[in-house]
Design a protein around this motif. Structure first.
Motif, short mmCIF file in Angstrom:
data_model
loop_
_atom_site.label_atom_id
_atom_site.label_comp_id
_atom_site.label_asym_id
_atom_site.label_seq_id
_atom_site.Cartn_x
_atom_site.Cartn_y
_atom_site.Cartn_z
N ARG A 108 0.83 -1.21 0.00
CA ARG A 108 0.00 0.00 0.00
C ARG A 108 0.86 1.25 0.00
N HIS A 109 2.09 1.11 0.52
CA HIS A 109 3.01 2.25 0.56
C HIS A 109 4.03 2.20 -0.57
N GLY A 110 3.87 1.27 -1.51
CA GLY A 110 4.75 1.19 -2.67
C GLY A 110 6.13 0.64 -2.35
N ALA A 111 6.22 -0.30 -1.41
CA ALA A 111 7.50 -0.85 -1.02
C ALA A 111 8.12 -1.69 -2.12
N GLU A 112 9.40 -1.61 -2.25
CA GLU A 112 10.26 -2.40 -3.14
C GLU A 112 9.96 -2.21 -4.62
N SER A 113 8.73 -2.41 -5.05
CA SER A 113 8.44 -2.30 -6.48
C SER A 113 8.21 -0.85 -6.90
N GLY A 114 7.79 0.00 -5.98
CA GLY A 114 7.49 1.39 -6.32
C GLY A 114 6.11 1.57 -6.91
N HIS A 115 5.31 0.51 -6.99
CA HIS A 115 3.97 0.57 -7.54
C HIS A 115 2.97 0.23 -6.44
N PRO A 116 2.27 1.23 -5.89
CA PRO A 116 1.39 0.98 -4.76
C PRO A 116 0.07 0.28 -5.12
N VAL A 117 -0.70 0.00 -4.14
CA VAL A 117 -2.07 -0.52 -4.16
C VAL A 117 -2.14 -2.05 -4.19
N HIS A 118 -1.97 -2.71 -5.34
CA HIS A 118 -2.21 -4.16 -5.42
C HIS A 118 -0.92 -4.94 -5.55
N LEU A 119 -0.97 -6.19 -5.07
CA LEU A 119 0.11 -7.13 -5.34
C LEU A 119 -0.07 -7.66 -6.76
N CYS A 120 0.99 -8.23 -7.31
CA CYS A 120 0.87 -8.75 -8.67
C CYS A 120 -0.02 -10.00 -8.68
N ILE A 121 -0.55 -10.30 -9.84
CA ILE A 121 -1.55 -11.36 -9.98
C ILE A 121 -0.98 -12.73 -9.62
N ASP A 122 0.32 -12.95 -9.84
CA ASP A 122 0.92 -14.25 -9.51
C ASP A 122 0.87 -14.52 -8.01
N VAL A 123 1.19 -13.50 -7.22
CA VAL A 123 1.17 -13.65 -5.76
C VAL A 123 -0.26 -13.82 -5.26
N GLU A 124 -1.17 -13.01 -5.78
CA GLU A 124 -2.57 -13.10 -5.34
C GLU A 124 -3.20 -14.44 -5.71
N ASP A 125 -2.94 -14.90 -6.92
CA ASP A 125 -3.48 -16.21 -7.35
C ASP A 125 -2.90 -17.35 -6.52
N ALA A 126 -1.60 -17.28 -6.24
CA ALA A 126 -0.96 -18.33 -5.44
C ALA A 126 -1.58 -18.39 -4.05
N MET A 127 -1.83 -17.22 -3.45
CA MET A 127 -2.42 -17.20 -2.11
C MET A 127 -3.86 -17.68 -2.15
N ASN A 128 -4.61 -17.31 -3.19
CA ASN A 128 -5.99 -17.77 -3.32
C ASN A 128 -6.05 -19.29 -3.45
N ILE A 129 -5.16 -19.87 -4.23
CA ILE A 129 -5.11 -21.32 -4.40
C ILE A 129 -4.84 -21.99 -3.06
N THR A 130 -3.84 -21.45 -2.33
CA THR A 130 -3.45 -22.06 -1.05
C THR A 130 -4.58 -21.97 -0.04
N ARG A 131 -5.22 -20.82 0.05
CA ARG A 131 -6.33 -20.65 1.00
C ARG A 131 -7.51 -21.56 0.65
N LYS A 132 -7.76 -21.71 -0.63
CA LYS A 132 -8.87 -22.58 -1.07
C LYS A 132 -8.57 -24.03 -0.68
N LEU A 133 -7.35 -24.48 -0.93
CA LEU A 133 -6.96 -25.83 -0.55
C LEU A 133 -7.06 -26.03 0.96
N TRP A 134 -6.54 -25.04 1.70
CA TRP A 134 -6.47 -25.16 3.16
C TRP A 134 -7.87 -25.19 3.78
N SER A 135 -8.74 -24.29 3.34
CA SER A 135 -10.04 -24.17 4.01
C SER A 135 -11.11 -25.06 3.41
N ARG A 136 -11.20 -25.13 2.09
CA ARG A 136 -12.29 -25.88 1.46
C ARG A 136 -11.94 -27.35 1.24
N THR A 137 -10.78 -27.60 0.64
CA THR A 137 -10.43 -28.98 0.31
C THR A 137 -10.04 -29.77 1.56
#
Length: 199
Positions: A108-137
């Motif tokens: 949110r503060h633009g750390a490291e990448s210099g681009h604030p607001v959202h994480l990249c889609i690879d990181v978000e998708d990876a976390m979504n997959i892991t959370r889905k496996l952990w909680s639903r599966t």
């Protein structure tokens, strides 16, 4: 002619009716921006940022842990019993989840990448997959640690009105009502009785 090179390139790229090269270029640029791909890279885009590398490493460890513990439970999979996965992979999953939450907060503060607001889609998708496996599966839900304090505070707040009314009832002075008879003029019959008595 170098002065006309830009116009020449433009005329070549847009020479066909569909303008395929320009359309594809615009599509890929839009996809790059929408997916926030720059947020996985360092400021000068030389490679993946350190936090992204750390996250992907933990992500791979979590998936390896899931896979390893599933092989040991091959017999029990039909009954949906994933207790070994939940028990043995809890630490890795918690570390991954904490790292993801920290990355979100830092990004949110633009750390490291210099681009604030959202994480990249690879990181978000990876976390979504892991959370889905952990909680639903695997159904590895961990009870919330705040449950006891929340119940205690809620019970206290609900009990307050009862305490208030009970204490006000017990400590208030219960005044008995004394009926005061109004003073009335005596009736004529009683006056006649008095006169007869004295006469």
């Amino acid at each position: 002619n170098s002065s006309e090179s830009h116009n020449c390139a433009k005329s070549i790229l847009t020479s066909d009716r569909l303008q395929v090269v320009v359309t594809l270029s615009a599509f890929f640029n839009e996809t790059w921006e929408t997916a926030n791909c720059a947020n996985c890279l360092k400021n000068n885009s030389e490679g993946l940022s350190n936090s992204t590398v750390e996250f992907l490493d933990l992500f791979n460890k979590s998936l390896t842990c899931f896979e390893h513990n599933l092989q040991g439970q091959a017999i029990n999979l039909s009954t949906n019993n994933y207790t070994e996965v939940c028990k043995n992979c809890n630490g890795t999953y918690r570390m991954l989840n904490d790292l993801y939450n920290n990355l979100q907060r830092l990004n949110r503060h633009g750390a490291e990448s210099g681009h604030p607001v959202h994480l990249c889609i690879d990181v978000e998708d990876a976390m979504n997959i892991t959370r889905k496996l952990w909680s639903r599966t695997f159904n590895c839900s961990v009870p919330c640690s705040d449950t006891v304090p929340v119940i205690a505070v809620s019970s206290f707040i609900l009990f307050l009105p009862i305490v208030f009314y009970l204490s006000s009832f017990l400590h208030s002075k219960q005044k008995k009502r004394i009926l005061i008879l109004p003073k009335r003029i005596q009736s004529n019959a009683s006056l006649v009785n008095i006169q007869e008595k004295y006469s």
